[in-house]
Design a protein around this motif. Structure first.
Motif, short mmCIF file in Angstrom:
data_model
loop_
_atom_site.label_atom_id
_atom_site.label_comp_id
_atom_site.label_asym_id
_atom_site.label_seq_id
_atom_site.Cartn_x
_atom_site.Cartn_y
_atom_site.Cartn_z
N CYS A 138 0.81 -1.22 0.00
CA CYS A 138 0.00 0.00 0.00
C CYS A 138 0.85 1.27 0.00
O CYS A 138 0.35 2.35 -0.23
CB CYS A 138 -0.90 0.01 1.23
SG CYS A 138 0.07 0.10 2.75
N HIS A 197 4.88 0.93 5.86
CA HIS A 197 5.30 -0.22 6.68
C HIS A 197 5.94 -1.27 5.78
O HIS A 197 5.74 -2.47 5.94
CB HIS A 197 4.13 -0.79 7.50
CG HIS A 197 2.97 -1.31 6.69
ND1 HIS A 197 2.86 -2.61 6.33
CD2 HIS A 197 1.88 -0.68 6.17
CE1 HIS A 197 1.74 -2.78 5.63
NE2 HIS A 197 1.13 -1.62 5.51
N CYS A 226 -4.97 0.21 4.26
CA CYS A 226 -4.08 -0.33 3.24
C CYS A 226 -4.81 -0.44 1.90
O CYS A 226 -4.27 -0.07 0.86
CB CYS A 226 -3.56 -1.70 3.67
SG CYS A 226 -2.36 -1.61 5.02
ZN LIG Z 1 -0.34 -1.74 4.06
#
Ligand SMILES: [Zn+2]
Ligand SMILES: [Zn+2]
Length: 121
Positions: free
Chosen positions: A36, A40, A86
């Motif tokens: 996404c 992270h 996300c």
């Molecule tokens: Zn994500």
């Protein structure tokens, strides 16, 4: 994310089962590992279905994303259970790059006659 009306016909009839299977595979946790681009990268998202989202605080509802944005491609490798944050981010990046194509498709849809002259009474 809700299925867009114009995409609904592209999903297989057993999509509810496919989607449920992927969400079971996820164990209730967002499967995104940074696809996404929310920051992270390389780490699996910490959002758990039914729990407050670690970033947004709203209750997480896992939905199933198509990594190649092709609803017909329901290969498990192409599917990813994602939290709203996300999924929205992942799709937003896609929509930004394909908006022109989508607009064109919307502009031309409906111009095909429903029935050819062969079907005229
Ligand atoms: Zn994500
Ligand atoms: Zn997530």
């Amino acid at each position: 994310m809700p299925i867009r009306p114009e995409d609904r016909a592209r999903y297989p009839d057993d999509w509810p089962e496919v989607s449920a299977r992927i969400r079971r595979r996820s164990g209730g946790r967002c499967e995104c590992r940074g696809e996404c681009r929310r920051g992270h990268h390389g780490h699996r998202c910490r959002a758990w279905h039914g729990h407050p989202h670690p970033d947004t605080g709203s209750t997480v509802v896992l939905t199933v994303a198509h990594l190649d944005h092709t609803p017909e491609n329901c290969d498990p490798a192409n599917l990813c259970a994602m939290c709203q944050a996300c999924h929205l981010s992942y799709d937003a990046r896609h929509h930004a790059t394909t908006r022109g194509r989508t607009r064109h498709a919307e502009a031309t849809r409906g111009m095909d006659p429903l029935f050819g002259e062969d079907n005229a009474p």
